[in-house]
Design an enzyme around this catalytic site. Structure first.
Site, short mmCIF file in Angstrom:
data_model
loop_
_atom_site.label_atom_id
_atom_site.label_comp_id
_atom_site.label_asym_id
_atom_site.label_seq_id
_atom_site.Cartn_x
_atom_site.Cartn_y
_atom_site.Cartn_z
N ASP A 178 -88.37 -24.35 -52.59
CA ASP A 178 -88.82 -25.57 -51.93
C ASP A 178 -90.20 -25.25 -51.36
O ASP A 178 -90.32 -24.47 -50.41
CB ASP A 178 -87.85 -25.96 -50.83
CG ASP A 178 -88.27 -27.24 -50.09
OD1 ASP A 178 -89.41 -27.68 -50.26
OD2 ASP A 178 -87.44 -27.76 -49.32
N LYS A 196 -102.64 -36.78 -52.52
CA LYS A 196 -103.45 -36.23 -53.61
C LYS A 196 -104.93 -36.18 -53.26
O LYS A 196 -105.65 -35.27 -53.71
CB LYS A 196 -103.22 -37.04 -54.89
CG LYS A 196 -101.80 -36.92 -55.44
CD LYS A 196 -101.40 -35.47 -55.73
CE LYS A 196 -100.05 -35.36 -56.39
NZ LYS A 196 -99.67 -33.98 -56.73
N ILE A 248 -95.25 -31.61 -66.17
CA ILE A 248 -96.53 -30.93 -66.33
C ILE A 248 -96.40 -29.43 -66.10
O ILE A 248 -97.01 -28.63 -66.81
CB ILE A 248 -97.58 -31.55 -65.37
CG1 ILE A 248 -97.94 -32.97 -65.84
CG2 ILE A 248 -98.84 -30.68 -65.31
CD1 ILE A 248 -98.82 -33.73 -64.86
N THR A 306 -94.39 -38.29 -68.72
CA THR A 306 -93.33 -37.43 -68.19
C THR A 306 -92.02 -38.21 -68.26
O THR A 306 -92.02 -39.45 -68.39
CB THR A 306 -93.61 -37.06 -66.73
OG1 THR A 306 -93.61 -38.26 -65.94
CG2 THR A 306 -94.95 -36.36 -66.58
N TYR A 325 -98.47 -41.21 -51.73
CA TYR A 325 -98.86 -40.36 -52.86
C TYR A 325 -100.38 -40.25 -52.94
O TYR A 325 -100.93 -39.15 -53.08
CB TYR A 325 -98.29 -40.95 -54.15
CG TYR A 325 -98.61 -40.17 -55.39
CD1 TYR A 325 -97.86 -39.06 -55.75
CD2 TYR A 325 -99.67 -40.54 -56.21
CE1 TYR A 325 -98.15 -38.34 -56.89
CE2 TYR A 325 -99.97 -39.82 -57.35
CZ TYR A 325 -99.21 -38.73 -57.69
OH TYR A 325 -99.51 -38.00 -58.83
#
Length: 264
Positions: free
Chosen positions: A64, A173, A18, A204, A169
């Site tokens: 990073d 988010k 993305i 992706t 995850y």
């Protein structure tokens, strides 16, 4: 879409996926100065940007996003090179283990939050500090000192499927959505526009590879009313929209781009 964007873009996770396609979309709308940041090389992104327009200038920075000093230095380097930051896209992120809370290790959970949440916060903090020092690009009420788009996820607005119990995850988010809203309220009066994009399943390289490993992702795709994954270009175009004056009255939004997955 034609937004006539001018200025400097700063994009994390710009080496692939993305972030890469966000750069292409911004370039097609007129951006000619890019700071491209990634832990991995951004060679392909730079090459493709030059095919869009040979006059594009690129500052490549290895980064990073979980390292505070490195993030601050990357913004300093960008401003030294280009003078300002107009469009920031905080896209760098990792998926982490597909595990429920009882299964996930502390280290794994913390690693996902360090990149996906703390990393976005560190980048956004450094970008805000810079944007507060610069003037708007025009006197229009639709103009801002700068625009920030954070890459969240449709799993920043709902819980994960039983087939994909990505606890860390999902948590990270949701936090990105909360961070976006909190800072959007705080800094809109000071001339900074902050929004989040919440993609659904996107084609992706990582997702396409996982679809070849079993039935889980194929089953998830079947739940999408459009019956397909998003292209990376579609998400990039939405990021360009959120960066532009076309979205000038959108503050703290979580723009869901999921083919209808979350409305079922």
């Amino acid at each position: 879409m034609a937004f006539a964007l001018k200025g400097v873009a700063y994009i994390t996770g710009a080496g692939s996926g993305i972030g890469q396609y966000a750069a292409y979309s911004l370039a097609r709308q007129g951006v000619r100065s890019f700071a491209l940041l990634d832990r991995n090389p951004v060679t392909t992104t730079v090459f493709q940007l030059k095919t869009i327009s040979p006059d594009i200038s690129v500052k490549e920075i290895e980064l990073d996003v979980a390292k505070e000093a490195a993030v601050n230095d990357s913004v300093t380097q960008t401003v030294k090179e280009f003078g300002r930051i107009d469009y920031a896209v905080n896209n760098a992120g990792i998926g982490g283990s597909i595990k429920t809370t009882d299964q996930i290790d502390w280290d794994d959970f913390e690693r996902v939050l360090a990149v996906n949440t703390t990393g976005v916060w560190l980048c956004q903090r450094a970008q805000i500090r810079q944007m507060l020092k610069q003037e708007k690009r025009s006197n229009s009420e639709r103009s801002y000192r700068g625009s920030i788009v954070n890459t969240a996820s449709m799993y920043g607005t709902l819980g994960p499927s039983l087939n994909v119990p990505s606890t860390a995850y999902c948590t990270s988010k949701h936090a990105v959505v909360g961070l976006t809203r909190a800072d959007a309220i705080a800094f809109a009066p000071r001339g900074i526009k902050i929004n989040a994009i919440c993609p659904g399943y996107v084609a992706t390289p990582l997702v396409m590879n996982s679809m070849n490993q079993g039935d889980v992702m194929n089953n998830e795709r079947a739940k999408v009313p459009l019956q397909r994954l998003a292209t990376m270009e579609e998400i990039g175009d939405c990021i360009a929209f959120l960066s532009s004056e076309a979205s000038s009255y959108m503050i703290g939004s979580s723009m869901v781009v999921d083919g209808g997955f979350t409305i079922q």
